[in-house]
Enzyme design. Structure first.
Site, PDB file in Angstrom:
ATOM      1  N   ALA A 104       1.695 -19.099  23.545  1.00  0.00           N
ATOM      2  CA  ALA A 104       1.216 -20.484  23.475  1.00  0.00           C
ATOM      3  C   ALA A 104       2.330 -21.523  23.273  1.00  0.00           C
ATOM      4  O   ALA A 104       2.453 -22.474  24.066  1.00  0.00           O
ATOM      5  CB  ALA A 104       0.148 -20.591  22.398  1.00  0.00           C
TER       6      ALA A 104
ATOM      7  N   ASP B  36      -3.766 -18.607  20.358  1.00  0.00           N
ATOM      8  CA  ASP B  36      -3.631 -19.544  21.481  1.00  0.00           C
ATOM      9  C   ASP B  36      -4.376 -20.850  21.239  1.00  0.00           C
ATOM     10  O   ASP B  36      -4.016 -21.882  21.797  1.00  0.00           O
ATOM     11  CB  ASP B  36      -4.120 -18.885  22.775  1.00  0.00           C
ATOM     12  CG  ASP B  36      -3.094 -17.874  23.255  1.00  0.00           C
ATOM     13  OD1 ASP B  36      -3.119 -16.728  22.770  1.00  0.00           O
ATOM     14  OD2 ASP B  36      -2.219 -18.258  24.065  1.00  0.00           O
TER      15      ASP B  36
HETATM   16  O1  MRU Z   1      -1.309 -14.133  27.986  1.00  0.00           O
HETATM   17  P1  MRU Z   1      -0.190 -14.382  27.004  1.00  0.00           P
HETATM   18  O2  MRU Z   1       0.843 -13.318  27.026  1.00  0.00           O
HETATM   19  O3  MRU Z   1       0.370 -15.771  27.128  1.00  0.00           O
HETATM   20  O4  MRU Z   1      -0.909 -14.299  25.578  1.00  0.00           O
HETATM   21  C1  MRU Z   1      -0.151 -14.589  24.441  1.00  0.00           C
HETATM   22  C2  MRU Z   1      -0.873 -14.393  23.170  1.00  0.00           C
HETATM   23  O5  MRU Z   1      -2.053 -14.108  23.141  1.00  0.00           O
HETATM   24  C3  MRU Z   1      -0.108 -14.655  21.916  1.00  0.00           C
HETATM   25  O6  MRU Z   1      -0.596 -13.850  20.883  1.00  0.00           O
HETATM   26  C4  MRU Z   1      -0.258 -16.128  21.517  1.00  0.00           C
HETATM   27  O7  MRU Z   1       0.031 -16.976  22.589  1.00  0.00           O
HETATM   28  C5  MRU Z   1       0.594 -16.475  20.365  1.00  0.00           C
HETATM   29  S1  MRU Z   1       2.309 -16.596  20.816  1.00  0.00           S
HETATM   30  C6  MRU Z   1       3.172 -17.068  19.431  1.00  0.00           C
END
Ligand code: MRU
Length: 364
Positions: A56, A255
């Protein structure tokens, strides 16, 4: 694979307002450490969409730099020509904001960063389009630097909290929440790095994180680079590990977090929270305040990204399901606030997680 963490930057900018963005291509890790150079907005959009950059906070930071590229990207203007005036530069940058907002729907950091860039664009009073680029670059860099500091503070608050569990404690994590996913050390992983730096020797169980294996490919790689003890497990191993007392806490990122604390995170997080609850193991979320969306109260209102069936049927180039099978592939799920022991932010820890406590910590 032998590359030292200190030489690996997930997101970097070269030059001034007319420079370019470099992203570590996370789709190639851990096999290869390669980079994507972007000098136009579509390149950034594609990098976000195909998860070359992901997580995120990292998505928000990259998009902010993408807006800087928009200033001189002819594709952002109806004429197809690069902006010649300040007004055209502002129009192109705003069009870049709108376009980048269509890349992925769930992580609210993307929309937060683009709104912040829009705020600057609409109040700009620069004498030339070149100066517009410089001003927007300064804003993107400020967003990047603020996230780095937020990660460090999350690490401090989280390690203060988890230190009480004792040395050598087992902790389960899901997906990737480290320096690849943020502008700094990470969120949940920043806590684990900080615990390790305090000599607490955490023993991390990293879920592989189906279907795209962010845990196996990225989290295990990051923890190994930093000398943190990590055991890679398939997602379905977490329940017996919690049952057997091998892990005393779970920590994940987020997210989007609603006003009542419902939390969208990588698919599989909700199941992990249910398992932690059943086994009476504390379940923590670590996230900066930029991941909160106080315009939404209930998690059921968070937009959840659906990704292509091929990520499950043909991931990494090999067919693993019958052709034409029906597939449901949401990238995220929502964990209700009731299952979350605490949310670790850069301002402190929200616990218990209630709407009152979230609003008191984050704002109105
Ligand atoms: O699909 P992604 O790899 O972008 O998903 C990321 C996540 O779910 C993370 O746990 C979240 O973004 C937190 S990152 C500090």
């Amino acid at each position: 694979m032998s590359q030292d963490n200190t030489t690996v930057a997930a997101i970097s900018w070269t030059g001034h307002g007319d420079g370019f963005l470099t992203l570590l291509d996370q789709t190639r890790l851990p096999e290869a450490v390669t980079y994507v150079n972007c000098d136009n907005v579509e390149c950034v959009w594609q990098a976000i969409k195909k998860l070359a950059v992901r997580g995120a906070p990292a998505i928000g930071i990259s998009a902010a730099y993408g807006v800087v590229l928009g200033v001189r990207d002819g594709a952002m203007l109806p004429s197809g020509a690069a902006a010649a005036t300040v007004e055209e530069a502002k129009q192109a940058a705003l069009a870049a904001c709108d376009y980048l907002a269509t890349s992925r729907p769930t992580a609210v950091n993307l929309f937060w960063a683009l709104d912040r860039m829009r705020g600057v664009i609409t109040t700009l009073d620069e004498p030339s389009s070149g100066r517009v680029g410089e001003r927007l670059l300064a804003e993107a860099q400020a967003i990047h630097e603020a996230d780095r500091l937020q990660c460090a503070a999350i690490g401090r608050h989280g390690s203060d909290l988890l230190e009480a569990l004792g040395s050598g404690v087992g902790i389960v994590t899901h997906c990737n929440t480290g320096m690849l996913a943020t502008g700094g050390d990470g969120t949940a992983l920043a806590v684990l790095f900080a615990l390790s730096e305090r000599g607490m020797k955490p023993q991390v169980f990293a879920d592989e994180t189906r279907p795209l294996l962010q845990g196996a490919r990225l989290t295990a790689w990051e923890l190994m680079q930093r000398g943190v003890d990590v055991t890679l497990i398939c997602d379905s191993m977490a329940a017996p590990i919690l049952r057997d007392g091998k892990a005393k806490a779970v920590i994940v990122g987020a997210d989007r977090i609603t006003a009542r604390g419902d939390t969208a995170n990588k698919i599989g997080t909700y199941g992990l929270a249910v398992q932690a609850h059943y086994h009476k193991v504390p379940f923590y979320v670590a996230a900066p305040t930029t991941t909160f969306d106080l315009t939404i109260t209930f998690g059921s209102d968070i937009p959840i990204e659906q990704r292509t069936p091929e990520e499950i049927t043909n991931a990494f180039g090999r067919r693993t399901a019958p052709e034409d099978v029906q597939v449901d592939n949401p990238a995220f799920d929502v964990t209700p606030a009731e299952l979350i022991t605490g949310i670790i932010t850069e301002r402190g820890v929200i616990s218990p997680v209630t709407e009152e406590a979230v609003r008191a910590m984050i704002g109105a």
